[in-house]
Design an enzyme around this catalytic site. Structure first.
Site, PDB file in Angstrom:
ATOM      1  CE1 TYR A  60      -3.202  -2.888   0.391  1.00  0.00           C
ATOM      2  CE2 TYR A  60      -3.536  -2.291   2.676  1.00  0.00           C
ATOM      3  CZ  TYR A  60      -3.833  -3.083   1.599  1.00  0.00           C
ATOM      4  OH  TYR A  60      -4.767  -4.088   1.736  1.00  0.00           O
ATOM      5  CG  PHE A 205     -13.427  -3.964  -1.794  1.00  0.00           C
ATOM      6  CD1 PHE A 205     -12.553  -2.976  -1.390  1.00  0.00           C
ATOM      7  CD2 PHE A 205     -13.377  -4.387  -3.112  1.00  0.00           C
ATOM      8  CE1 PHE A 205     -11.638  -2.414  -2.264  1.00  0.00           C
ATOM      9  CE2 PHE A 205     -12.464  -3.842  -4.000  1.00  0.00           C
ATOM     10  CZ  PHE A 205     -11.592  -2.847  -3.570  1.00  0.00           C
ATOM     11  N   PRO A 206     -15.482  -4.324   2.764  1.00  0.00           N
ATOM     12  CG  PRO A 206     -15.093  -3.432   4.894  1.00  0.00           C
ATOM     13  CD  PRO A 206     -14.390  -3.779   3.605  1.00  0.00           C
ATOM     14  CG  LEU A 207     -18.360  -0.106   4.077  1.00  0.00           C
ATOM     15  CD1 LEU A 207     -17.959   1.320   4.411  1.00  0.00           C
ATOM     16  CD2 LEU A 207     -19.706  -0.446   4.711  1.00  0.00           C
ATOM     17  N   GLY A 208     -18.389  -2.902   0.000  1.00  0.00           N
ATOM     18  CA  GLY A 208     -18.588  -3.077  -1.435  1.00  0.00           C
ATOM     19  C   GLY A 208     -17.973  -1.977  -2.261  1.00  0.00           C
ATOM     20  CB  THR A 211     -21.675  -1.088  -4.586  1.00  0.00           C
ATOM     21  OG1 THR A 211     -21.258  -2.144  -3.703  1.00  0.00           O
ATOM     22  CG2 THR A 211     -20.623  -0.907  -5.674  1.00  0.00           C
TER      23      THR A 211
END
Length: 279
Positions: A60, A205-208, A211
């Site tokens: 990162y 990506f726990p919040l998509g 999306t």
């Protein structure tokens, strides 16, 4: 009652809602996202709010996220688990490759130790299994580092349930990190394996990737709680399985506080049923 904590590796207690550092870097995880002082402030606020699990990676930035973690939080407070990853080499904002050769994994781990200013990395996750290197050699390299006291626990990223089962025949696996969220349940069989074996599942990506904020069902439940859809999506993860330990990332204090407020949301059985149906 939702369990708010989890024992990583059966021995290291963390609050299940952690913080991920990918969003502290620029697009494609390349370079800085903004002023380093803002990133430092977000990291410090996360710990002030009770976060005890920080998830980062050597690529990162590259290197930048680990350096920011050390700048913001070293000397680290007691009880803070720093999880980082190695095995992926990023060469631009759109190019990267996997390198799981034992000598490279050792070099990556030792570089992370220096950047993070640690003697031991609490959780070191293999960012990708290298198909060109036998799994036994990759995990053997991490086992050797663990025997030397340079890492405490081993995790895997982006793996199948079959790969995790094979890996546990070779060494002790404390965590997996796969894509999983309210609208993407492709990792359900892996989640059930983690539950059976007491392995932490850190959904990325726990919040998509944003999306979920537009889903009407999620928005409806959010309105009933006076919350944002993001907060509800994170609360659903905490309700769905006791081994899920989401580490949402952000570069803003307001978004951080909203994410962390998810730990206080109590979803009803009817709300869970509606949200479950989205998957």
């Amino acid at each position: 009652m939702i369990e708010q904590s989890f024992l990583v590796g059966g021995e290291v207690p963390v609050r299940r809602l952690g913080f991920g550092t990918a969003q502290l870097t620029g697009p494609g995880y390349w370079g800085p996202r903004g002023d380093a002082r803002d990133a430092v402030a977000v990291l410090r606020r996360a710990v002030e709010r009770g976060v005890t699990l920080i998830d980062t990676a050597d690529n990162y930035g590259p290197s930048l996220a680990e350096e920011l973690v050390a700048e913001a939080l070293h000397p680290y407070p007691e009880g803070l688990l720093i999880a980082t990853k190695g095995g992926v080499v990023r060469t631009s904002d759109s190019a990267w490759h996997v390198d799981g050769r034992p000598e490279r994994l050792r070099a990556m781990c030792e570089a992370s130790l220096r950047r993070l200013r640690l003697d031991t990395i609490g959780l070191y996750q293999l960012h990708r299994l290298d198909p060109a290197v036998p799994m036994a050699e990759q995990l053997g390299a991490l086992d050797a580092l663990r025997a030397e006291g340079k890492i405490r626990h081993i995790g895997l990223d982006t793996v199948t349930a079959e790969q995790v089962a094979a890996a546990t025949e070779l060494t002790e696996i404390a965590s997996v990190q796969n894509r999983y969220h309210l609208l993407d349940r492709a990792g359900e069989s892996l989640l059930r394996l983690c539950e059976a074996r007491g392995i932490a599942f850190l959904p990325w990506f726990p919040l998509g990737n944003g999306t979920l904020t537009t889903d009407p069902v999620c928005a409806s439940v959010a309105a009933a709680h006076g919350a944002t859809p993001a907060r509800i999506a994170l609360a659903w993860l905490l309700h769905h399985s006791p081994v899920l330990c989401p580490t949402p990332g952000t570069g803003t204090l307001a978004h951080l506080d909203d994410n962390l407020d998810a730990a206080a949301v109590r979803l009803t059985a009817e709300e869970m049923s509606r949200l479950d149906a989205l998957g």
